[in-house]
Design an enzyme around this catalytic site. Structure first.
Site, PDB file in Angstrom:
ATOM      1  N   LYS A  23       0.985  -1.250   0.395  1.00  0.00           N
ATOM      2  CA  LYS A  23       0.281  -0.013  -0.259  1.00  0.00           C
ATOM      3  C   LYS A  23       1.092   1.203   0.040  1.00  0.00           C
ATOM      4  O   LYS A  23       1.629   1.650   1.243  1.00  0.00           O
ATOM      5  CB  LYS A  23      -0.426  -0.107   0.984  1.00  0.00           C
ATOM      6  CG  LYS A  23      -2.256   0.595   1.513  1.00  0.00           C
ATOM      7  CD  LYS A  23      -3.025   0.752   2.260  1.00  0.00           C
ATOM      8  CE  LYS A  23      -3.926   2.076   2.560  1.00  0.00           C
ATOM      9  NZ  LYS A  23      -3.465   3.574   2.351  1.00  0.00           N
ATOM     10  N   LYS A  63      -2.731  -2.125   7.970  1.00  0.00           N
ATOM     11  CA  LYS A  63      -2.455  -0.830   7.794  1.00  0.00           C
ATOM     12  C   LYS A  63      -0.689  -1.381   8.857  1.00  0.00           C
ATOM     13  O   LYS A  63      -1.572  -1.585  10.209  1.00  0.00           O
ATOM     14  CB  LYS A  63      -3.555  -0.039   8.996  1.00  0.00           C
ATOM     15  CG  LYS A  63      -4.570   0.583   7.460  1.00  0.00           C
ATOM     16  CD  LYS A  63      -3.814   1.731   6.534  1.00  0.00           C
ATOM     17  CE  LYS A  63      -3.885   3.094   7.190  1.00  0.00           C
ATOM     18  NZ  LYS A  63      -4.558   3.658   6.923  1.00  0.00           N
ATOM     19  N   CYS A  89      25.059  31.331  22.846  1.00  0.00           N
ATOM     20  CA  CYS A  89      25.270  29.973  22.762  1.00  0.00           C
ATOM     21  C   CYS A  89      25.780  28.964  24.007  1.00  0.00           C
ATOM     22  O   CYS A  89      26.332  29.878  24.828  1.00  0.00           O
ATOM     23  CB  CYS A  89      26.269  29.363  21.474  1.00  0.00           C
ATOM     24  SG  CYS A  89      26.529  28.610  21.557  1.00  0.00           S
TER      25      CYS A  89
HETATM   26  S1  IVH Z   1      -6.517  -0.076  -4.647  1.00  0.00           S
HETATM   27  C1  IVH Z   1     -11.425   0.114  -4.614  1.00  0.00           C
HETATM   28  N1  IVH Z   1      -3.994  -0.857  -4.249  1.00  0.00           N
HETATM   29  O1  IVH Z   1      -4.568   3.151  -0.698  1.00  0.00           O
HETATM   30  C2  IVH Z   1     -10.229   0.114  -4.452  1.00  0.00           C
HETATM   31  N2  IVH Z   1      -4.696   0.797  -2.886  1.00  0.00           N
HETATM   32  O2  IVH Z   1      -6.986   3.155   1.146  1.00  0.00           O
HETATM   33  C3  IVH Z   1      -8.728   0.908  -3.774  1.00  0.00           C
HETATM   34  N3  IVH Z   1      -3.275   2.647  -2.471  1.00  0.00           N
HETATM   35  O3  IVH Z   1      -7.103   5.646  -1.970  1.00  0.00           O
HETATM   36  C4  IVH Z   1      -7.935   1.011  -4.390  1.00  0.00           C
HETATM   37  N4  IVH Z   1      -1.565   1.005  -2.844  1.00  0.00           N
HETATM   38  O4  IVH Z   1      -4.951   5.530  -2.685  1.00  0.00           O
HETATM   39  C5  IVH Z   1      -5.201  -0.181  -3.824  1.00  0.00           C
HETATM   40  N5  IVH Z   1      -1.527  -1.121  -3.996  1.00  0.00           N
HETATM   41  C6  IVH Z   1      -3.027  -0.492  -3.803  1.00  0.00           C
HETATM   42  C7  IVH Z   1      -2.649   0.837  -3.206  1.00  0.00           C
HETATM   43  C8  IVH Z   1      -3.371   1.278  -3.231  1.00  0.00           C
HETATM   44  C9  IVH Z   1      -1.750   2.480  -1.720  1.00  0.00           C
HETATM   45  C10 IVH Z   1      -4.117   3.783  -1.789  1.00  0.00           C
HETATM   46  C11 IVH Z   1      -5.160   4.137  -2.872  1.00  0.00           C
HETATM   47  C12 IVH Z   1      -7.063   4.146  -2.042  1.00  0.00           C
HETATM   48  C13 IVH Z   1      -5.966   4.394  -0.316  1.00  0.00           C
HETATM   49  C14 IVH Z   1      -6.893   3.427   0.070  1.00  0.00           C
END
Ligand code: IVH
Length: 662
Positions: free
Chosen positions: A115, A311, A403
Site C-alpha cells: 500500500k 495498516k 550560545c
Molecule cells: S486498491 C477500490 N491498491 O490506498 C480499490 N489502493 O485506502 C481501491 N493505495 O485510495 C484501491 N496502494 O490511494 C489499492 N496497491 C494498492 C494501493 C492502494 C495504495 C491507496 C489508494 C486508495 C487507498 C485506500
C-alpha cells in the site's frame, strides 16, 4: 525534406520513449543523461521548426508550461472508492472469514500488494495515447490534472495496445530520494519543509504550474485497469501483468497468497522491510484475485468487500515535552530540540524530536510541559505534529541570547528563520564542521565519527578543520578507546581524502547554500578553487543555478580571513584545487548514430566520418533501428534499402552539412 524530417521526428520520439521506459520504469538506462538530453534537444529543434507536427504524446510535451487558475472537475468512469482497514491480525482474519462465508466454500486466493503512501489517480488512455488524468476527489468527481500528470516520467504517454480506450488507476507518489532532495533545497532556501512525501506529492499533483510538478519528480504506480468503467481481466494478477507488459511502472512486490496465513506472513515481511524500500508504504492491500468472485462479493457504499488494507502500526504517538534544549549546527544555527518522555513509536524508542526553529514553535503553539503528538517518518528525525493538551504548569521556550556551548552572542538576522551563534570559533560549530567535512559523499573520511570528533575538539587536538590533516599517531592514541590499529586506519583515510575531487572539497568547506550540486556546477564552470576565489558576484552568477543569494554567500564566505586561512592550509595539505571540467554539451550531433553509404558528391567517407565525430555523433557500419540517420550518396546499395524498410531517416550530403552547421 519534410518527409525525412517527419520520419526523423517519429524516430526520435520512439527512441526517447524507449529510453524513458528503460530509465524511469525499468531502472536500467542504456545511454547517459547527456546522450538522452542530446536526443531530446534534437527533437525539440525539429519540432520548433515544424510546430504543426507536435502531438500531445511527444516526449517534449511533458512540461507544456501551461499554467492556469484552478482545476476543471471530471466525473469518474466508475466510483473511485476507498478500502476498509484491518488494523491487526484479528481484523484481517475477520475479513477473510467474511470472504469465505460469502463465497460459500468456493476456493479463492488473494493478491497481496504494497500500500503505497501517495494519492490515487486515474490515467485515461485512448488510441494508445495518454489523454487525461483525474485525482480521486470525493470518489465520484475528481480534478483534472492532465498537464501535471504528463510530467510524471514513469507514466507512458503512448503505449502499444489493441484496447481502444482504457483507464489505469494507481498511486502517484514521491520517492524518498526526491523527497529528501526537495526538503534539503527548501531548507537551504529558508522554506518550510514538507512533513512527508505524501504531502509533497499532493502539492505537486495539484500545482498550478506543471513545471513545479515536474521538479518534484513524482512516480505513478498503477494497480488497476478499467475498460469502459469495468474491470477487464479475469484475474487481478492479469491486470498487473498486462500493465507491466504495456509499459507502466507496476510495483513488482506483489504476490498471490493461497490463504490468510500466507497473507499475514506477507504483511509481516513487509512491515519488517518497509524502511528498505525507496518509497514509503503504510500497509498491504489484499485483493481477491478472481474477477467473478470480486463481482459476487460486491461493494458496500464505501469500499469493495473483496479487498482490505492491512495498516501498519501508527508512526505517531503522544507524549509529554519535558524540556526544550538547543543544538548548535555547523553554520552556528541554534535548533530547538524537544526532550520527550520516552515513548515507543512503531518499534523504536523516541526521546527527542526536532522543533526546527522559533517560528515553528510559534506555529505549533507548543510549550514545555505540553502533551504533543509526535511522528516518525522514514529515517527523518522525529517531529512534533501538534499540541494535544496544554500542560498545567506549561512554560514558554525562549531562544537563548547566548550560545549554550561557547557563550557567544546569538543573533537572528532579519528575514532569517534561524538564530545563530556568531562565534566562528564555537566548538559546537567546529565539531559539526568536521563531521560534515568528513562525511560520506563529502571527503569520505571513514572513522571520523561523533565520539572521536567530540574528544579531539574538547582536548584541543583540533582547533580548525585543517588540523585534521596534521593528525599524528601520537595525538590519536592519546584518546580514549583508540587503539593503534584504528588510529592508523583513520590516518590512512585522512590521507586518502586528499585525492577527493574539487567538487567535494568545495562542498566540504561548508559554504552556506553550496551543497553537492552547486559545488559540482561551480567546479565545472570555473575549473579551479582559485578561479572561484577570484570571482565576484557577477561572475559567480554566470554559473547555472547560481543566483544572487548563493553568489553572495560564496563571496561573504571567502571574505572572512579565517576561511581564507582554512583554504590556504588545505592547499598546503595537498587537497585537489583544480578540476577537469566536464564538457557540458556533447556537440550538436551528440547521441546520434550515422551510417554512411554510397559516394557523396564532395566529401570523402573519411571526411564525413571525421566531421560527424567532431560534432559528437557516432558513425557505425550497419543500419538498425538504433541508427538516427543514413547519409546516402550516389549508388547507395542495400544499406539505403534497409534504412527505408526500417523507416530510418535519410540525408543527402547537403542535409548532413546543414546538420553539421557548415
Ligand atoms: S486498491 C477500490 N491498491 O490506498 C480499490 N489502493 O485506502 C481501491 N493505495 O485510495 C484501491 N496502494 O490511494 C489499492 N496497491 C494498492 C494501493 C492502494 C495504495 C491507496 C489508494 C486508495 C487507498 C485506500
Amino acid at each position: 525534406m519534410t518527409e525525412i524530417e517527419r520520419g526523423h521526428i517519429e524516430h526520435l520520439r520512439e527512441e526517447l520513449r524507449r529510453h524513458e521506459r528503460l530509465y524511469y520504469v525499468l531502472d536500467g538506462p542504456e545511454i547517459s543523461d547527456a546522450e538522452y538530453d542530446a536526443l531530446m534537444r534534437q527533437l525539440q529543434e525539429l519540432e520548433a521548426r515544424h510546430p504543426e507536427l507536435i502531438t500531445p504524446d511527444s516526449p517534449t510535451q511533458r512540461v507544456g508550461g501551461k499554467s492556469r487558475e484552478g482545476f476543471v472537475k471530471a466525473g469518474h468512469s466508475a466510483p473511485m472508492l476507498s478500502l476498509d482497514n484491518a488494523l491487526n491480525e484479528g481484523e484481517l482474519r475477520d475479513f477473510d472469514r467474511r470472504v469465505r462465508d460469502l463465497l460459500r466454500g468456493e476456493p479463492y486466493e488473494y493478491v497481496a500488494e504494497l500500500k503505497m503512501d501517495g494519492l490515487s489517480m486515474a490515467a485515461r488512455f485512448s488510441g494508445g495515447g495518454f489523454e487525461q488524468a483525474i485525482t480521486r476527489g470525493d470518489g465520484q468527481v475528481g480534478e483534472v490534472v492532465t498537464e501535471n500528470a504528463r510530467t510524471i516520467r514513469s507514466l507512458p504517454l503512448r503505449v502499444e495496445t489493441d484496447l481502444p480506450a482504457f483507464e489505469a488507476r494507481g498511486e502517484a507518489i514521491m520517492n524518498r530520494r526526491a523527497f529528501e532532495k526537495l526538503n534539503t533545497t527548501r531548507e537551504s532556501q529558508n522554506e518550510a519543509k514538507f512533513a512527508n512525501p505524501r504531502n509533497a506529492a499532493a502539492g505537486a499533483l495539484r500545482a498550478l504550474d506543471p513545471s513545479m510538478t515536474a521538479s518534484r519528480q513524482l512516480d505513478f504506480y498503477p494497480y488497476f485497469v478499467l475498460v469502459e468503467g469495468q474491470y477487464h481481466f479475469p484475474k487481478h494478477a492479469d491486470s498487473l501483468r498486462w500493465l507491466e507488459k504495456t509499459g507502466f511502472k507496476v510495483n513488482r512486490n506483489w504476490k498471490t497468497c493461497p490463504d490468510v496465513d500466507a497473507l499475514l506472513s506477507f504483511c509481516r515481511e513487509w512491515e519488517e522491510k518497509r524502511e528498505s524500500l525507496p518509497y514509503e508504504i503504510d500497509g498491504v492491500v489484499a485483493k481477491v484475485n478472481d474477477l467473478a468472485q470480486q463481482r459476487a462479493l460486491g461493494w458496500t457504499a464505501k469500499a469493495p468487500r473483496w479487498a482490505i488494507a492491512f495498516k501498519f502500526p501508527a508512526r505517531q504517538e503522544h507524549t509529554v515535552i519535558e524540556d526544550i534544549g538547543i543544538q548548535v549546527g555547523r553554520t552556528g544555527a541554534l535548533t530547538p530540540v524537544a526532550h520527550l518522555r520516552p515513548v515507543a513509536v512503531a518499534g523504536v524508542t523516541v526521546s527527542r524530536a526536532t522543533l526546527h526553529n522559533e517560528d515553528e514553535i510559534e506555529r505549533l503553539g507548543v510549550q514545555i510541559g505540553d502533551t504533543v503528538l509526535i511522528e516518525r517518518s522514514g529515517d527523518v528525525i522525529p517531529k512534533v505534529v501538534r499540541v494535544l493538551g496544554e500542560g498545567e504548569q506549561r512554560r514558554k521556550f525562549q531562544m537563548p541570547r547566548h550560545c549554550p556551548v561557547c557563550g557567544g552572542d546569538v543573533v537572528r538576522e532579519p528575514g532569517e528563520v534561524a538564530s545563530r551563534c556568531i562565534n566562528t570559533n564555537c566548538p559546537a560549530r567546529l565539531k559539526e564542521s568536521i563531521l560534515h567535512f568528513s562525511a560520506r559523499g563529502v571527503m569520505d573520511i571513514d572513522g571520523m565519527g561523533e565520539v572521536l570528533v567530540d574528544q579531539m575538539v574538547d582536548r584541543g587536538i583540533v582547533a580548525s578543520v585543517a588540523d585534521v590533516y596534521d593528525l599524528t599517531l601520537d595525538k590519536l592514541i592519546e584518546l580514549e578507546r583508540m587503539g593503534k590499529k584504528s588510529a592508523e586506519k583513520i590516518l590512512k583515510n585522512v590521507d586518502a581524502s586528499r585525492k577527493q575531487p574539487l567538487p567535494r572539497v568545495l562542498n566540504a568547506l561548508g559554504i552556506p547554500f553550496v551543497g553537492e550540486r552547486t559545488a559540482q556546477i561551480l567546479a565545472d564552470t570555473f575549473g579551479s578553487l582559485d578561479a572561484i576565489l577570484a570571482a565576484d558576484m557577477d561572475e559567480l552568477q554566470k554559473a547555472d543555478e547560481v543566483g544572487p543569494k548563493v553568489a553572495h554567500s560564496i563571496v561573504q564566505f571567502f571574505a572572512e580571513p579565517r576561511n581564507r586561512q582554512l583554504v590556504e592550509r588545505l592547499r598546503a595539505a595537498g587537497l585537489q584545487f583544480t578540476h577537469q571540467r566536464h564538457r557540458k554539451e556533447g556537440g550538436p550531433l551528440a547521441g546520434l548514430t550515422f551510417v554512411l553509404t554510397g559516394a557523396l558528391p564532395n566529401l570523402t567517407r573519411e571526411d564525413a566520418k571525421e566531421r560527424i565525430e567532431a560534432a559528437g555523433g557516432k558513425v557505425t557500419d550497419s543500419v538498425s533501428r538504433k541508427t538516427s540517420f543514413v547519409v546516402a550518396g550516389e549508388s547507395a546499395g542495400s544499406k539505403l534499402d534497409k534504412a527505408r524498410t526500417l523507416g530510418v531517416a535519410i540525408l543527402d550530403e547537403a542535409q548532413l552539412l546543414e546538420k553539421l552547421g557548415t
